[in-house]
Structures are given as C-alpha cells and as structure tokens.
Design an enzyme around this catalytic site. Structure first.
Site, PDB file in Angstrom:
ATOM      1  N   ASP A 225       0.929  -1.297   0.083  1.00 33.28           N
ATOM      2  CA  ASP A 225      -0.016   0.075  -0.059  1.00 33.28           C
ATOM      3  C   ASP A 225       0.946   1.387  -0.047  1.00 33.28           C
ATOM      4  OD1 ASP A 225      -3.068   0.835   1.488  1.00 33.28           O
ATOM      5  OD2 ASP A 225      -1.381   2.442   1.634  1.00 33.28           O
TER       6      ASP A 225
ATOM      7  N   LEU B 214      -4.863  -6.373   0.046  1.00 33.25           N
ATOM      8  CA  LEU B 214      -5.077  -7.810   0.342  1.00 33.25           C
ATOM      9  C   LEU B 214      -6.081  -8.370  -0.572  1.00 33.25           C
ATOM     10  CD1 LEU B 214      -5.260  -7.836   4.176  1.00 33.25           C
ATOM     11  CD2 LEU B 214      -2.939  -8.066   2.823  1.00 33.25           C
ATOM     12  N   ASP B 215      -7.028  -7.751  -0.952  1.00 28.66           N
ATOM     13  CA  ASP B 215      -8.031  -8.483  -1.976  1.00 28.66           C
ATOM     14  C   ASP B 215      -7.427  -8.437  -3.377  1.00 28.66           C
ATOM     15  OD1 ASP B 215     -10.020  -8.754  -0.051  1.00 28.66           O
ATOM     16  OD2 ASP B 215     -11.700  -7.522  -0.792  1.00 28.66           O
TER      17      ASP B 215
ATOM     18  N   LYS C  37     -11.223 -14.944   1.068  1.00 29.01           N
ATOM     19  CA  LYS C  37     -11.927 -14.312  -0.113  1.00 29.01           C
ATOM     20  C   LYS C  37     -11.034 -13.143  -0.939  1.00 29.01           C
ATOM     21  CE  LYS C  37     -16.151 -12.930   1.882  1.00 29.01           C
ATOM     22  NZ  LYS C  37     -17.471 -12.531   1.826  1.00 29.01           N
TER      23      LYS C  37
ATOM     24  N   PHE D  22       1.607  -1.757  13.128  1.00 24.63           N
ATOM     25  CA  PHE D  22       1.109  -1.049  12.030  1.00 24.63           C
ATOM     26  C   PHE D  22      -0.039   0.024  12.224  1.00 24.63           C
ATOM     27  CE2 PHE D  22       3.102  -4.453   9.466  1.00 24.63           C
ATOM     28  CZ  PHE D  22       4.130  -3.953   8.826  1.00 24.63           C
TER      29      PHE D  22
ATOM     30  N   THR E 144       0.149   4.220  12.899  1.00 20.66           N
ATOM     31  CA  THR E 144       0.151   5.244  12.143  1.00 20.66           C
ATOM     32  C   THR E 144      -1.218   5.230  11.455  1.00 20.66           C
ATOM     33  OG1 THR E 144       1.241   3.564  10.412  1.00 20.66           O
ATOM     34  CG2 THR E 144       2.601   5.273  11.573  1.00 20.66           C
TER      35      THR E 144
HETATM   36  N1  LIG Z   1     -11.849 -10.285   1.535  1.00 25.37           N
HETATM   37  C1  LIG Z   1     -12.368 -10.082   2.643  1.00 25.37           C
HETATM   38  O1  LIG Z   1     -12.984 -10.864   3.326  1.00 25.37           O
HETATM   39  C2  LIG Z   1     -12.787  -8.562   3.149  1.00 25.37           C
HETATM   40  C3  LIG Z   1     -13.428  -8.440   4.314  1.00 25.37           C
HETATM   41  C4  LIG Z   1     -13.699  -6.937   4.803  1.00 25.37           C
HETATM   42  C5  LIG Z   1     -13.177  -6.149   3.816  1.00 25.37           C
HETATM   43  N2  LIG Z   1     -12.697  -6.270   2.667  1.00 25.37           N
HETATM   44  C6  LIG Z   1     -12.176  -5.351   1.739  1.00 25.37           C
HETATM   45  O2  LIG Z   1     -11.228  -4.517   2.294  1.00 25.37           O
HETATM   46  C7  LIG Z   1     -11.403  -3.043   1.703  1.00 25.37           C
HETATM   47  C8  LIG Z   1     -11.488  -1.988   2.776  1.00 25.37           C
HETATM   48  O3  LIG Z   1     -10.075  -2.462   3.795  1.00 25.37           O
HETATM   49  P1  LIG Z   1      -9.448  -1.486   4.754  1.00 25.37           P
HETATM   50  O4  LIG Z   1     -10.675  -0.832   5.428  1.00 25.37           O
HETATM   51  O5  LIG Z   1      -8.317  -1.927   5.190  1.00 25.37           O
HETATM   52  O6  LIG Z   1      -9.215  -0.241   3.752  1.00 25.37           O
HETATM   53  P2  LIG Z   1      -8.057   0.370   2.839  1.00 25.37           P
HETATM   54  O7  LIG Z   1      -7.213  -0.754   2.316  1.00 25.37           O
HETATM   55  O8  LIG Z   1      -8.700   0.944   1.831  1.00 25.37           O
HETATM   56  O9  LIG Z   1      -7.118   1.094   3.802  1.00 25.37           O
HETATM   57  C9  LIG Z   1      -7.603   2.246   4.452  1.00 25.37           C
HETATM   58  C10 LIG Z   1      -6.455   3.187   4.269  1.00 25.37           C
HETATM   59  O10 LIG Z   1      -5.898   3.178   5.189  1.00 25.37           O
HETATM   60  C11 LIG Z   1      -4.270   3.413   4.736  1.00 25.37           C
HETATM   61  N3  LIG Z   1      -3.429   2.618   5.365  1.00 25.37           N
HETATM   62  C12 LIG Z   1      -3.096   1.200   5.446  1.00 25.37           C
HETATM   63  N4  LIG Z   1      -2.406   0.750   6.398  1.00 25.37           N
HETATM   64  C13 LIG Z   1      -1.878   1.839   7.029  1.00 25.37           C
HETATM   65  C14 LIG Z   1      -1.051   1.984   7.946  1.00 25.37           C
HETATM   66  N5  LIG Z   1      -0.516   0.995   8.728  1.00 25.37           N
HETATM   67  N6  LIG Z   1      -0.729   3.259   8.359  1.00 25.37           N
HETATM   68  C15 LIG Z   1      -1.583   4.402   7.929  1.00 25.37           C
HETATM   69  N7  LIG Z   1      -2.268   4.325   6.747  1.00 25.37           N
HETATM   70  C16 LIG Z   1      -2.661   2.985   6.331  1.00 25.37           C
HETATM   71  C17 LIG Z   1      -4.344   3.078   3.328  1.00 25.37           C
HETATM   72  O11 LIG Z   1      -3.644   3.651   2.197  1.00 25.37           O
HETATM   73  C18 LIG Z   1      -5.981   3.590   3.030  1.00 25.37           C
HETATM   74  O12 LIG Z   1      -5.791   4.966   2.605  1.00 25.37           O
HETATM   75  C19 LIG Z   1     -12.593  -3.051   1.085  1.00 25.37           C
HETATM   76  O13 LIG Z   1     -12.259  -3.229  -0.423  1.00 25.37           O
HETATM   77  C20 LIG Z   1     -13.453  -4.431   1.163  1.00 25.37           C
HETATM   78  O14 LIG Z   1     -14.317  -4.832   0.145  1.00 25.37           O
HETATM   79  C21 LIG Z   1     -12.362  -7.626   2.257  1.00 25.37           C
END
Ligand SMILES: NC(=O)c1ccc[n+]([C@@H]2O[C@H](COP(=O)([O-])OP(=O)(O)OC[C@H]3O[C@@H](n4cnc5c(N)ncnc54)[C@H](O)[C@@H]3O)[C@@H](O)[C@H]2O)c1
Length: 398
Positions: A67, A134-135, A168, A195, A198
């Site tokens: 990311d 991850l997806d 998934k 992690f 931040t």
């Molecule tokens: N496969 C599954 O079972 C499953 C389950 C739940 C959600 N999802 C998917 O996950 C996505 C949402 O994931 P999310 O909520 O992690 O959002 P994301 O991956 O968009 O991350 C959120 C924000 O945090 C930032 N970020 C990530 N790690 C950071 C860190 N350690 N420090 C600072 N910033 C950081 C990213 O750049 C982004 O701006 C959706 O697309 C959803 O469809 C999948």
C-alpha cells in the site's frame, strides 16, 4: 478450539461398466495459518522472510505489493529488512483505494510479476496493506499460473480482524463492489498490530465496528472488553500503554480473530447463507453506497447494527438497558448510530437487495441479548419504520 476439516478425495469408480458420464469429485484441502507476529520488521526477526516459503534455499526472491501509504511510512524499514535477510526483491506500490481495486491493477501486478520472475513453489508473493491491497493480491495469487502462494500482512484494523484472515479475494467491476473474485487461502497471514500506530483514528474506529459485531452476536465477554477498554484502545491505537491495556488489546484481538475464524471455517465457500458474520451487513451495503463517500464501511455496518439492535429490543429479544449499553459503546468507539441517508424507503430497498443476495430470504441476524443471535425472515416495512423512529429519537437525545 478450531479443528481442521480432514481432506477427502473421491475418485471416479472405473470398475463399473462403460459409461458416457463421469462424475469427478474432490475436496480441496484448505490449510493456512493466521498468527500473531508482532514487530515483523525488527531486523533479526525471521518471521516475514520465511513466511510461506520453503525456507530451505539460500537465494530468496520476494515480490511484494505494498500500500502506498504504508510504503511511505515503513518502506525504508522494509527494504532494510529484506536486504539484511539477503532477499532479491521487487516492491510494487499500489495507491490503495476502491478506485484502484480493478482488473487493470491486477493485470499491472501480473506484468510486474512476469518481469521479476518467481518460483511459484518457493517464493510467495507478499501483500502488505489494508483490505484493498489484500483483496487485489489475493486475486492475483489465485490467477497467476492458476495458483501462487501468497502471504498477507494486514496493516489496517479491518485487515487484522476481517479482510486478512478469510479466503476471499476480489476487485470491483462496473458499479459493483467485489464483483470479480475468488476463494484463495493465503499461505499465511501475519498479524502485526504495530502497523495500527500510524492508521488514521477514524480507520481504527472502522475496524472496531467489525470487532464489536463479533461481540454482539457471539461473544459477550468481547463486548464487555470493548465497553471497558474500547475507548482507550482507540485513543492509543492499540498500543496497550499499560499492562492492563495491553492485556485487553491482546484479548480483544484474539477473541475477534478466533470468533471470526470459527464462523468462517465451516462455511469457507459460503454455501450456507445464514451467516452470523453478516450481522451489520444486511442494510449497510445500500446505506454505504448511497452515503458515499460519507461513510466508511465499518461506520455503515455500525448504523445497521444500531438499527437491528433497536429491532431486537422491539421484538423483546433485548432489554432496554442492553440496547442503551450497545449504543453507548458505539458512541464510545466514535462510530455513528444513524446517518442522514437512512430513510424508510432506503431501508426497504436495502432489504429487497439483501433478500435477492440471500436466495430469496432475509436471513437477517438479530441479537438475542448481548452475545447471542437468531436469524429473522419476517422484518416488515412497518417494523423498519418504527425502529427507525425509535433510533432517531435515541440518536437525537444523545
Ligand atoms: N476479503 C474479505 O474478506 C474482506 C473483508 C472485509 C473487507 N474487505 C475489503 O477491504 C477493503 C477495506 O479495507 P480497509 O478498511 O483495510 O481499507 P484500505 O485498504 O482502503 O485502507 C484504508 C486506508 O488506510 C491506509 N493505510 C493502510 N495501512 C496503513 C497504516 N498502517 N498506516 C497508515 N495508513 C494506512 C490506506 O492507504 C488507505 O488509505 C474493502 O475493499 C473491502 O471490500 C475484504
């Protein structure tokens, strides 16, 4: 305790007379490890460099997808770590948001993988990021030469307790979220909560909503831990600054992951549509989409949980004091209990959509007390209207 489902492989019976129909049956074994591995980037820690590989080679090649926000914050440490462990590596940086969760991004990563070249039996792809990365990487891994091992390193709270631990994968397509995807278990998922330090605090609240979900429908102790320590967890971004706070963070994460895996394991391919983990996910997809970009996923889930908490109270499944406890914890975690987009017509649309997705039935998990649930199939428009009215009064009274 989670148990491993034994693999069974059923071959065709070739001893029978000649036939024109062959039925092939095989059960695919799924076997992956989700483990707490704090401080993954500590110079001498070998967890990350050995994860998912054979570990028997001197020469290690690692293709990482990271990311962009994580790369900016941890990229230098990550590179130092990889160099120290003698890895030849390539880091592909993805600026992760929903708009890049596409097949184009998948194909871009595939092209970079081709350029770099990995031994798919020995060199896992490593995904470092939130649910978006991850997806995407999960989908790449399941498509690349039909299957390439991959390791997940979630860096958001949603990643740690949800997106990182199931099987998934997926990307968005057209106007549809996660329309293209597969079920592809990682070789390993490594949970390093450092992690989270931040992460934007709104994103921490977002993840706490999914943890609260597990507490509400199946783990009263988890709910009580959030009630007592949730606010501090949020303020400290899970750092656990005192021994008490540290113990609470560990137990909360462990119960959240365990509770989630207990629900996922027997239903990995989602054959059963009555899924407790769908709690908070019946009205929220429509709420989230209509409110875009105002609500994060976990926030929409929380609004759904607040509404269904009220419905459960009105059905006599939950006491008034438990309802108020639940709403109070939501507020303490700085999660919304209502959003302007929640009108009766929107909720009715949401319900219709959910019924379509759940093969003609509502199958809505509704709390029974705190820590239990049943599935409802008979929620009416009138019921939604009165629950919404009650929730509006409660939200205004705050
Ligand atoms: N496969 C599954 O079972 C499953 C389950 C739940 C959600 N999802 C998917 O996950 C996505 C949402 O994931 P999310 O909520 O992690 O959002 P994301 O991956 O968009 O991350 C959120 C924000 O945090 C930032 N970020 C990530 N790690 C950071 C860190 N350690 N420090 C600072 N910033 C950081 C990213 O750049 C982004 O701006 C959706 O697309 C959803 O469809 C999948």
């Amino acid at each position: 305790v989670l148990t491993q489902v034994p693999a069974t492989a059923l071959a065709t019976d070739l001893s029978r007379p000649p036939t024109t129909t062959w039925t092939v049956r095989a059960a695919k074994e799924v076997n992956y490890c989700v483990r707490v591995a704090n401080n993954l980037l500590a110079p001498d820690d070998r967890t990350l460099i050995t994860a998912g590989g054979t570990g028997s080679r001197d020469r290690r090649r690692r293709f990482l997808v990271v990311d962009a926000a994580v790369e900016a914050l941890y990229g230098e440490r990550l590179r130092r770590y990889l160099r120290r462990h003698g890895a030849e590596y390539e880091i592909r940086v993805v600026k992760a948001d929903e708009t890049v969760k596409t097949m184009e991004t998948v194909l871009g990563i595939v092209a970079a993988l081709d350029d770099f070249g990995i031994d798919r039996r020995r060199d896992p792809i490593i995904a470092v990021g939130g649910g978006v990365v991850l997806d995407i990487v999960g989908l790449v891994a399941s498509l690349y030469r039909r299957h390439t091992p991959y390791v997940r390193v979630p860096t958001t709270l949603i990643g740690l307790v949800d997106a990182g631990i199931g099987v998934k994968t997926g990307v968005n397509h057209g106007v549809h979220k996660n329309r293209l995807g597969t079920y592809e278990a990682p070789a390993e998922t490594l949970l390093d909560r450092s992690f989270i330090a931040t992460l934007d605090s709104r994103q921490v609240s977002n993840g706490l909503a999914e943890i609260l979900k597990i507490g509400l429908i199946k783990d009263r102790r988890l709910f009580e831990l959030l009630e007592r320590h949730g606010q501090q967890m949020l303020d400290e971004k899970l750092a656990g600054r005192t021994p008490n706070a540290e113990a609470a963070v560990r137990e909360v994460l462990s119960r959240a992951v365990h509770g989630m895996l207990e629900e996922l394991q027997p239903n990995l391919w989602e054959h059963t549509l009555e899924r407790l983990v769908d709690y908070g996910h019946s009205f929220s997809p429509t709420i989230e989409m209509r409110a875009l970009p105002e609500l994060l996923h976990g926030e929409a889930v929380c609004v759904d949980m607040a509404l269904t908490t009220v419905i459960a109270r009105r059905r006599g499944q939950l006491s008034v004091s438990d309802r108020d406890r639940v709403l109070a914890v939501m507020r303490r975690l700085r999660l919304p209990v209502l959003a302007p987009v929640c009108r009766v017509d929107v909720l009715v649309d949401a319900l219709r959509d959910t019924v379509r997705h759940r093969d003609g039935q509502q199958r809505i998990p509704l709390p029974v007390g705190i820590g239990g649930a049943v599935f409802a199939n008979d929620i009416t428009e009138e019921e939604l209207a009165s629950a919404l009215e009650e929730l509006t009064e409660l939200a205004v009274a705050e």
